[in-house]
Scaffold this active site. Structure first.
Site, PDB file in Angstrom:
ATOM      1  N   LEU A 128       0.823  -1.207   0.000  1.00 55.41           N
ATOM      2  CA  LEU A 128       0.000   0.000   0.000  1.00 55.41           C
ATOM      3  C   LEU A 128       0.860   1.262   0.000  1.00 55.41           C
ATOM      4  CD1 LEU A 128      -2.783   1.421   0.251  1.00 55.41           C
ATOM      5  CD2 LEU A 128      -2.595   1.117   2.743  1.00 55.41           C
ATOM      6  N   ALA A 133       3.558   8.538  -0.248  1.00 57.81           N
ATOM      7  CA  ALA A 133       2.170   8.220   0.103  1.00 57.81           C
ATOM      8  C   ALA A 133       2.197   7.188   1.233  1.00 57.81           C
ATOM      9  CB  ALA A 133       1.408   7.678  -1.102  1.00 57.81           C
ATOM     10  N   SER A 135       1.156   8.057   5.138  1.00 60.17           N
ATOM     11  CA  SER A 135      -0.102   8.334   5.837  1.00 60.17           C
ATOM     12  C   SER A 135      -1.190   8.749   4.846  1.00 60.17           C
ATOM     13  CB  SER A 135       0.105   9.437   6.884  1.00 60.17           C
ATOM     14  OG  SER A 135       1.005   9.007   7.885  1.00 60.17           O
ATOM     15  N   ILE A 160       7.764  -2.674   2.630  1.00 53.27           N
ATOM     16  CA  ILE A 160       6.911  -3.848   2.516  1.00 53.27           C
ATOM     17  C   ILE A 160       7.479  -4.988   3.364  1.00 53.27           C
ATOM     18  CG2 ILE A 160       5.786  -5.448   0.952  1.00 53.27           C
ATOM     19  CD1 ILE A 160       5.043  -2.405   0.675  1.00 53.27           C
ATOM     20  N   THR A 161       6.716  -5.357   4.376  1.00 52.74           N
ATOM     21  CA  THR A 161       7.143  -6.368   5.327  1.00 52.74           C
ATOM     22  C   THR A 161       7.142  -7.758   4.690  1.00 52.74           C
ATOM     23  OG1 THR A 161       6.131  -5.044   7.070  1.00 52.74           O
ATOM     24  CG2 THR A 161       6.736  -7.297   7.637  1.00 52.74           C
ATOM     25  N   GLN A 341      15.557  -0.184  31.914  1.00 56.52           N
ATOM     26  CA  GLN A 341      15.987   0.589  33.077  1.00 56.52           C
ATOM     27  C   GLN A 341      16.141  -0.305  34.310  1.00 56.52           C
ATOM     28  OE1 GLN A 341      16.712   3.787  32.768  1.00 56.52           O
ATOM     29  NE2 GLN A 341      17.268   4.154  34.908  1.00 56.52           N
ATOM     30  N   GLU A 368       1.386   0.131   9.927  1.00 58.94           N
ATOM     31  CA  GLU A 368      -0.075   0.040   9.803  1.00 58.94           C
ATOM     32  C   GLU A 368      -0.759   1.310  10.315  1.00 58.94           C
ATOM     33  OE1 GLU A 368      -2.285  -3.448  10.166  1.00 58.94           O
ATOM     34  OE2 GLU A 368      -0.559  -4.774   9.890  1.00 58.94           O
ATOM     35  N   THR A 370       0.776   5.329  11.643  1.00 64.90           N
ATOM     36  CA  THR A 370       1.428   5.866  12.840  1.00 64.90           C
ATOM     37  C   THR A 370       0.381   6.129  13.922  1.00 64.90           C
ATOM     38  OG1 THR A 370       1.164   8.171  12.163  1.00 64.90           O
ATOM     39  CG2 THR A 370       3.139   7.023  11.381  1.00 64.90           C
TER      40      THR A 370
END
Length: 384
Positions: A128, A133, A135, A160-161, A341, A368, A370
């Site tokens: 996508l 392009a 958001s 692209i994952t 921490q 997917e 922000t």
């Protein structure tokens, strides 16, 4: 909004959790540090997930899948992410890539592509976003031009994952340049071996290093007309409906990462001694742990409620999916940071998994959509 929904993790969900937990501990956790250090796709995890049908459990039984409901799919992703976020992207991205087909494809397209994915013969990715392009998805420039019954695809997709290990890609492209913005985009299935389709070099990333992220390039790629997902012009609508469902799975990934961090932190503070006592006995440490657990359980409840809404396809899923993803990922970032921490210097080195979990948590606030976009989605739902 509808009344607050009730959900229940039934006996079958808890049995599933135990089964995935065992696979994750035995087959996935031992390789997690190496996968991260070498930026290698987690083949051992993929094999283990396929062997147990956890790789794409969401696919309906009609297509030889397990037919797991949305909550069960979240539990799978959560338990895998608890030990290895990169590996959890196998079931998560298989759902992301195939969800447009489940929501909008013809029966022929579903049967042709969902079945091999369910069998573990193929993986799916989702195309996508573009460089300009992200958001603003409607601003995409990738185009598909009709040529008889076929389409000629040109353009590029970014971030692209699992690109390069997936055999199939659901790709969105503009099919009517002069059409109404958002209603001029269509969805197609692209094959890894299509002539003219190429991959960019793997991105060098902060986290999820075992899951390859690459650009996709399309140079006059001929797509047969029978690979269209839905009708022409429905692509962006299908894509955004997909995200309503799959943002819930990113929430599940976030709570899995956070659970892993909390588990490691609790074990460490019970063993680590300072001033002749275990640091778990210090009230300041106990307050930190309590806050971490409280955030985690709140996030888990939100994700499970959103999963129930996803299963029912409730009208307010957009709000709950965005809220669950946003809250859970913010909580995961806070919890993993606090876990580092609590371990002090030990948390900062790779001898312990906390620094990896902290790095992995960050992406859940970004992909997917922000978390700034999630807040816009929620606000628009409230104001409409």
């Amino acid at each position: 909004m509808s009344d607050f929904p009730l959900f229940q993790t039934g006996e079958e969900h808890e049995e599933l959790r135990e089964a995935v937990h065992a696979v994750a501990e035995d087959k996935i956790a031992p390789h997690a540090a190496e996968v991260d250090a070498n930026s290698e796709f987690p083949r051992a995890a993929y094999d283990a997930l396929r062997a147990t049908d956890f790789h794409a459990a969401h696919i309906p039984e009609d297509y030889e899948g397990v037919g797991a409901d949305a909550l069960a799919t979240c539990i799978i992703i959560e338990e895998v992410a608890r030990v290895c976020a990169s590996s959890s992207l196998i079931p998560a991205v298989n759902k992301l890539g195939t969800m447009p087909l489940i929501l909008g494809a013809s029966e022929d397209v579903k049967r042709r592509y969902l079945t091999p994915t369910a069998r573990g013969e193929a993986m799916f990715s989702y195309g996508l976003s573009e460089r300009e392009a992200g958001s603003d998805t409607a601003r995409m420039r990738t185009q598909a031009v009709a040529d008889g019954d076929d389409w000629i695809l040109n353009g590029q997709k970014s971030w692209i994952t699992n690109a390069g290990v997936s055999e199939y890609y659901t790709v969105m492209a503009v099919t009517d340049p002069d059409g109404k913005r958002g209603s001029n985009i269509s969805a197609f299935v692209v094959h890894a071996d299509d002539p003219g389709f190429a991959l960019g070099e793997p991105e060098k990333k902060l986290g999820i290093k075992g899951s390859p992220t690459r650009e996709l390039f399309f140079d006059d790629v001929r797509i047969p007309g029978d690979r269209l997902v839905g009708e022409p012009g429905e692509g962006l609508k299908i894509a955004l409906r997909t995200l309503d469902h799959t943002r819930v799975t990113i929430g599940a990934q976030a709570i899995g990462i956070a659970q892993g961090a909390l588990d490691n932190a609790v074990a460490y503070v019970k063993e680590r001694k300072q001033f002749d006592t275990a640091i778990a006995d210090f009230q300041g440490i106990q307050f930190m742990l309590a806050d971490m657990a409280m955030k985690l359980e709140t996030a888990r409840q939100m994700v499970y409620v959103a999963a129930a809404k996803s299963e029912r396809n409730d009208s307010d899923l957009s709000f709950f999916g965005a809220a669950a993803k946003c809250y859970a990922s913010d909580a995961a970032m806070e919890i993993t940071t606090d876990a580092v921490q609590l371990l002090g210097g030990a948390g900062y080195v790779s001898d312990f998994p906390l620094e990896r979990m902290m790095r992995d948590a960050k992406i859940t606030q970004i992909y997917e959509g922000t978390n700034q976009i999630q807040r816009l989605v929620m606000a628009r739902h409230l104001l409409k």
